[in-house]
Design a protein around this motif. Structure first.
Motif, PDB file in Angstrom:
ATOM      1  N   GLU A  74      -8.274  45.144  18.450  1.00  0.00           N
ATOM      2  CA  GLU A  74      -8.880  45.206  19.779  1.00  0.00           C
ATOM      3  C   GLU A  74      -7.886  44.764  20.848  1.00  0.00           C
ATOM      4  O   GLU A  74      -7.867  45.302  21.951  1.00  0.00           O
ATOM      5  N   ARG A 113      -4.096  46.361  25.197  1.00  0.00           N
ATOM      6  CA  ARG A 113      -2.739  46.517  25.727  1.00  0.00           C
ATOM      7  C   ARG A 113      -2.471  47.973  26.104  1.00  0.00           C
ATOM      8  O   ARG A 113      -1.974  48.268  27.175  1.00  0.00           O
ATOM      9  N   LEU A 134      -4.569  50.201  26.820  1.00  0.00           N
ATOM     10  CA  LEU A 134      -5.402  50.597  27.960  1.00  0.00           C
ATOM     11  C   LEU A 134      -4.896  50.000  29.270  1.00  0.00           C
ATOM     12  O   LEU A 134      -5.475  50.236  30.322  1.00  0.00           O
ATOM     13  N   GLY A 135      -3.818  49.198  29.191  1.00  0.00           N
ATOM     14  CA  GLY A 135      -3.182  48.732  30.419  1.00  0.00           C
ATOM     15  C   GLY A 135      -3.476  47.298  30.793  1.00  0.00           C
ATOM     16  O   GLY A 135      -3.123  46.865  31.884  1.00  0.00           O
ATOM     17  N   GLN A 176      -5.343  39.328  31.026  1.00  0.00           N
ATOM     18  CA  GLN A 176      -6.577  40.137  30.976  1.00  0.00           C
ATOM     19  C   GLN A 176      -7.015  40.320  29.534  1.00  0.00           C
ATOM     20  O   GLN A 176      -8.190  40.203  29.202  1.00  0.00           O
ATOM     21  N   TRP A 181     -10.563  38.853  28.552  1.00  0.00           N
ATOM     22  CA  TRP A 181     -11.589  39.898  28.432  1.00  0.00           C
ATOM     23  C   TRP A 181     -11.847  40.333  27.006  1.00  0.00           C
ATOM     24  O   TRP A 181     -12.878  40.893  26.703  1.00  0.00           O
ATOM     25  N   ALA A 192       2.775  49.170  29.166  1.00  0.00           N
ATOM     26  CA  ALA A 192       1.694  50.040  28.700  1.00  0.00           C
ATOM     27  C   ALA A 192       0.975  50.676  29.885  1.00  0.00           C
ATOM     28  O   ALA A 192       0.590  51.836  29.842  1.00  0.00           O
ATOM     29  N   ARG A 193       0.829  49.890  30.973  1.00  0.00           N
ATOM     30  CA  ARG A 193       0.072  50.420  32.105  1.00  0.00           C
ATOM     31  C   ARG A 193       0.816  51.560  32.780  1.00  0.00           C
ATOM     32  O   ARG A 193       0.240  52.590  33.120  1.00  0.00           O
ATOM     33  N   LEU A 248     -13.148  49.563  19.010  1.00  0.00           N
ATOM     34  CA  LEU A 248     -13.972  49.378  20.206  1.00  0.00           C
ATOM     35  C   LEU A 248     -14.144  47.879  20.430  1.00  0.00           C
ATOM     36  O   LEU A 248     -14.127  47.098  19.486  1.00  0.00           O
ATOM     37  N   PHE A 249     -14.304  47.488  21.698  1.00  0.00           N
ATOM     38  CA  PHE A 249     -14.546  46.071  21.994  1.00  0.00           C
ATOM     39  C   PHE A 249     -15.974  45.753  21.593  1.00  0.00           C
ATOM     40  O   PHE A 249     -16.922  46.226  22.204  1.00  0.00           O
ATOM     41  N   HIS A 265     -17.856  43.251  21.767  1.00  0.00           N
ATOM     42  CA  HIS A 265     -18.744  42.458  22.622  1.00  0.00           C
ATOM     43  C   HIS A 265     -19.083  43.178  23.918  1.00  0.00           C
ATOM     44  O   HIS A 265     -19.772  42.628  24.765  1.00  0.00           O
ATOM     45  N   PHE A 308     -13.076  49.991  30.651  1.00  0.00           N
ATOM     46  CA  PHE A 308     -12.051  48.947  30.511  1.00  0.00           C
ATOM     47  C   PHE A 308     -10.730  49.285  31.209  1.00  0.00           C
ATOM     48  O   PHE A 308     -10.213  48.487  32.003  1.00  0.00           O
ATOM     49  N   ALA A 309     -10.210  50.467  30.934  1.00  0.00           N
ATOM     50  CA  ALA A 309      -8.895  50.828  31.488  1.00  0.00           C
ATOM     51  C   ALA A 309      -8.931  50.852  33.017  1.00  0.00           C
ATOM     52  O   ALA A 309      -7.920  50.580  33.680  1.00  0.00           O
ATOM     53  N   ARG A 323     -11.137  48.937  34.866  1.00  0.00           N
ATOM     54  CA  ARG A 323     -11.333  47.545  35.302  1.00  0.00           C
ATOM     55  C   ARG A 323     -10.013  46.794  35.342  1.00  0.00           C
ATOM     56  O   ARG A 323      -9.753  46.051  36.280  1.00  0.00           O
ATOM     57  N   VAL A 324      -9.178  46.966  34.300  1.00  0.00           N
ATOM     58  CA  VAL A 324      -7.908  46.227  34.314  1.00  0.00           C
ATOM     59  C   VAL A 324      -6.994  46.744  35.432  1.00  0.00           C
ATOM     60  O   VAL A 324      -6.107  46.031  35.873  1.00  0.00           O
ATOM     61  N   ARG A 325      -7.244  47.956  35.902  1.00  0.00           N
ATOM     62  CA  ARG A 325      -6.451  48.483  37.024  1.00  0.00           C
ATOM     63  C   ARG A 325      -7.102  48.175  38.357  1.00  0.00           C
ATOM     64  O   ARG A 325      -6.650  48.659  39.396  1.00  0.00           O
ATOM     65  N   LYS A 326      -8.204  47.433  38.304  1.00  0.00           N
ATOM     66  CA  LYS A 326      -8.909  46.969  39.507  1.00  0.00           C
ATOM     67  C   LYS A 326      -9.279  48.111  40.446  1.00  0.00           C
ATOM     68  O   LYS A 326      -9.103  48.029  41.661  1.00  0.00           O
ATOM     69  N   ARG A 334     -12.992  56.233  26.046  1.00  0.00           N
ATOM     70  CA  ARG A 334     -12.286  55.055  26.530  1.00  0.00           C
ATOM     71  C   ARG A 334     -10.805  55.369  26.729  1.00  0.00           C
ATOM     72  O   ARG A 334     -10.194  54.964  27.710  1.00  0.00           O
ATOM     73  N   ALA A 335     -10.245  56.140  25.774  1.00  0.00           N
ATOM     74  CA  ALA A 335      -8.828  56.486  25.862  1.00  0.00           C
ATOM     75  C   ALA A 335      -8.556  57.434  27.033  1.00  0.00           C
ATOM     76  O   ALA A 335      -7.467  57.437  27.592  1.00  0.00           O
TER      77      ALA A 335
END
Lengths: 316, 331
Positions: A187, A192, A194-195, A200, A204, B71-72, B85-86, B88, B97-98, B100-103, B145-146
């Motif tokens: 996970e 990672r 996913l950026g 984070q 998260w 990675a970003r 998959l996450f 939780h 997710f992808a 959110r981390v990029r705000k 998600r990907a």
């Protein structure tokens, strides 16, 4: 005792129903009687004695013993020590567990063994190690006094914190290592790719994954930090109102033949134990309900067969 | 974009996972990395994803170096073999997710997640946790998600490996159609040649950290470049010299069974008959050939022949294939 605890959160998910009894009834009855008798003799009777002695001279004496300035100072110091030692061990525990569960490095086995050291060493020895290191005639003591003349480590708060940290550092790490090893790092890798940045990813993904194991470790760590006697006793100096923690205060009262007061203060530690057990049960229960279902073993949802949801050409 | 992999090598301790691998993937193509376990295909995928760094060599995207990028910045979508998959987070939050981390702004995230949930046809399951989904549903959530951050490259590691046969076939077609709609450059890893040949535009066959052959599925099947490829593509019988050509081999469906005695290229004894749906597999022992020969025979024809274990049978070659000239014939 502490070595067996960590596996419970991991194994809890796969709790098996009790198998059909095959032993003759008298064997079962005997085993149950032995277990209950032992528990009664060594747990229930002592607890009853503590409560009985604490209240032996009435509620007034009890209240006075607990609210006495020296007792209050001891409670305050105990809370202060736990408030410093537990967060330190939380950070150390997460870092150590992460390193051990996710990396293969030289010295990993050594680290794993050293984490258990405080369980293997008598707490008195742990205390003495710090006296030998930081005491007036210790290895580092004179040097430290030269540079920071006002700093007292032994017979002061820093010494008590150091000894407590040492004695309690296995709890969080020991709890997390099996949890992290069972969950793997996939996970985190997904996060990672996913950026997600390192932070984070930790906040998260990792922290939510390990939260119950972490909380469980913190609860045990806290209970031990507040109840520790041996190591703290060596480094504290028993200065009333200054370096006396609750367990040390109980001992002093007892040595002064002030039994009712000693047991009254001791009953506070008993309350802490009950709160710890209740919190532990709750966390175990939550961990089982929320995190138990491993992803691969989830049943197929009969209402939503993929066949209907995925568009396909007519099957050949 | 054109992805160029140049002389990439990777070792894990003494194990050579990739050895001088070079490959070019034009934009919009769907490529399968096919090979047995340990062939290096997953390592190559992880290098493309940025989860491993190559020891030597370069990975470039239209000339821009990918290896040093975060990675970003790389912006690659990866579907893990077991989805990862996450656990939780809900389906919705997994897909978000992808972003959110990029705000990204909330409204944009919501619109994108709803679009993707529509694409994978899981409307109404946004609030479910991964553990409450079936295998096929999880697989599609992992794909959504990907795709969330509109990756320039989509990578899938054994995407259908953990699913049962029926769901696998359906998802396979669905992925192919999805790719035809989205045109995102896609690389997937598989050890199942049927899967690779059905889904991919081009197939890269890997073995022991090297690329054995790259080509369109038909091309590879008709003109295997090496002995390894010949064997990897399915059951094969190497013919004795003089039968069907100088150095030839046959596949089960290249053989026809005839009742002996009669005109035939080879004569042998039926060892076992295994019904497999519309066809049956007949195992024949022939004196001139080491090991059993497998022939695929239609059930109706089998009934007409009335073959049973122990019967003498003639084999005639419908089609004999020449072995790749470079490859040594395995005895």
């Amino acid at each position: 005792m502490a070595g067996a605890a960590p596996s419970r959160l991991v194994g809890g998910a796969a709790a098996r129903p009790p198998s059909a009894p095959t032993e003759p009834p008298w064997v079962r009855r005997l085993l149950i009687a032995v277990a209950l008798g032992f528990l009664g003799l060594f747990v229930v009777v002592p607890i009853a004695v503590v409560i009985d002695q604490a209240l032996s001279q009435g509620l007034g004496v009890y209240r006075r013993a607990v609210t006495d300035p020296a007792a209050r100072d001891a409670i305050a110091l105990t809370l202060k020590v736990a408030a410093i030692a537990v967060p330190l061990n939380l950070v150390f525990g997460v870092a150590a567990a992460w390193a051990i569960a996710h990396f293969r490095f030289r010295g990993r086995a050594l680290l794993l063994t050293l984490i258990d050291l405080p369980f293997a060493v008598s707490p008195v020895i742990s205390g003495m190690v710090f006296v030998l290191l930081f005491g007036a005639h210790g290895l580092l003591g004179p040097t430290l006094r030269e540079h920071w003349p006002g700093l007292t480590i032994i017979f002061g708060l820093p010494g008590i914190v150091l000894a407590t940290v040492f004695v309690t550092f296995p709890f969080v790490a020991r709890e997390l290592i099996p949890v992290m090893e069972a969950q793997g790092a996939e996970e985190e890798e997904a996060a990672r790719v996913l950026g997600a940045s390192g932070w984070q990813m930790f906040w998260w993904v990792t922290l939510p994954k390990i939260r119950w194991g972490l909380l469980y470790g913190v609860i045990l760590c806290n209970a031990r930090a507040m109840g520790e006697f041996g190591a703290v006793s060596v480094v504290s100096g028993h200065i009333r109102g200054r370096t006396n923690t609750v367990p040390l205060h109980v001992e002093i009262l007892y040595n002064e033949y002030n039994y009712a007061a000693a047991f009254a203060v001791a009953s506070l530690l008993l309350v802490l134990a009950f709160v710890t057990l209740a919190a532990k049960r709750l966390v175990e229960h939550r961990a089982r309900v929320v995190d138990a279902a491993p992803l691969d073993a989830a049943p197929l949802d009969p209402d939503a067969p993929a066949a209907r949801l995925v568009p396909t050409e007519a099957s050949p | 974009m054109t992805l160029t992999i140049t002389s990439v090598g990777k070792r894990f301790g003494g194990f050579v996972a990739l050895d001088d691998v070079s490959l070019e993937i034009p934009g919009g193509e769907l490529v399968a990395l096919l090979g047995p376990s340990g062939s290096g295909k997953t390592t190559l995928l992880r290098i493309l994803a940025g989860l491993e760094a190559p020891d030597v060599g370069a990975v470039r995207d239209d000339g821009a170096d990918l290896v040093g990028q975060t990675a970003r910045a790389r912006n690659v979508g990866l579907v893990f073999q077991h989805y990862a998959l996450f656990r939780h987070l809900t389906v919705y939050e997994n897909i978000a997710f992808a972003l959110r981390v990029r705000k990204r702004p909330k409204r944009e995230i919501d619109a994108r997640v709803r679009e993707l949930i529509g694409l994978i046809q899981l409307e109404g399951l946004e609030r479910r946790m991964p553990a409450q989904l079936s295998g096929g549903q999880r697989q599609r959530v992992a794909l959504a998600r990907a795709l969330a951050a509109a990756p320039r490259l989509l990578l899938l590691d054994e995407p259908f490996g953990a699913l049962d046969a029926q769901v696998r076939t359906e998802l396979r077609r669905w992925l192919r159609r999805l790719h035809d709609e989205l045109h995102v450059t896609t690389v997937f890893v598989t050890h199942d040649q049927e899967e690779a040949f059905e889904v991919a535009d081009r197939v890269v066959i890997m073995n022991r950290g090297r690329i054995e052959q790259v080509g369109r599925p038909g091309e590879i099947f008709d003109h295997p470049a090496s002995d390894f490829v010949v064997r990897f593509l399915g059951p094969v019988t190497y013919l004795p010299p003089g039968v069907g050509g100088d150095r030839a081999y046959v596949r089960p469906h290249d053989l026809e069974l005839v009742r002996a005695p009669g005109p035939a290229d080879l004569v042998g004894t039926v060892v076992r008959v295994t019904p497999l749906g519309a066809t049956a597999r007949v195992e024949v022992a022939v004196a001139e050939v080491d090991g059993p020969i497998y022939a695929a025979v239609e059930r109706r024809q089998l009934a007409a022949l009335g073959l049973a274990a122990g019967d003498r049978v003639g084999l005639s070659l419908r089609h004999a294939r020449a072995l790749p000239s470079t490859a040594p014939v395995a005895a």
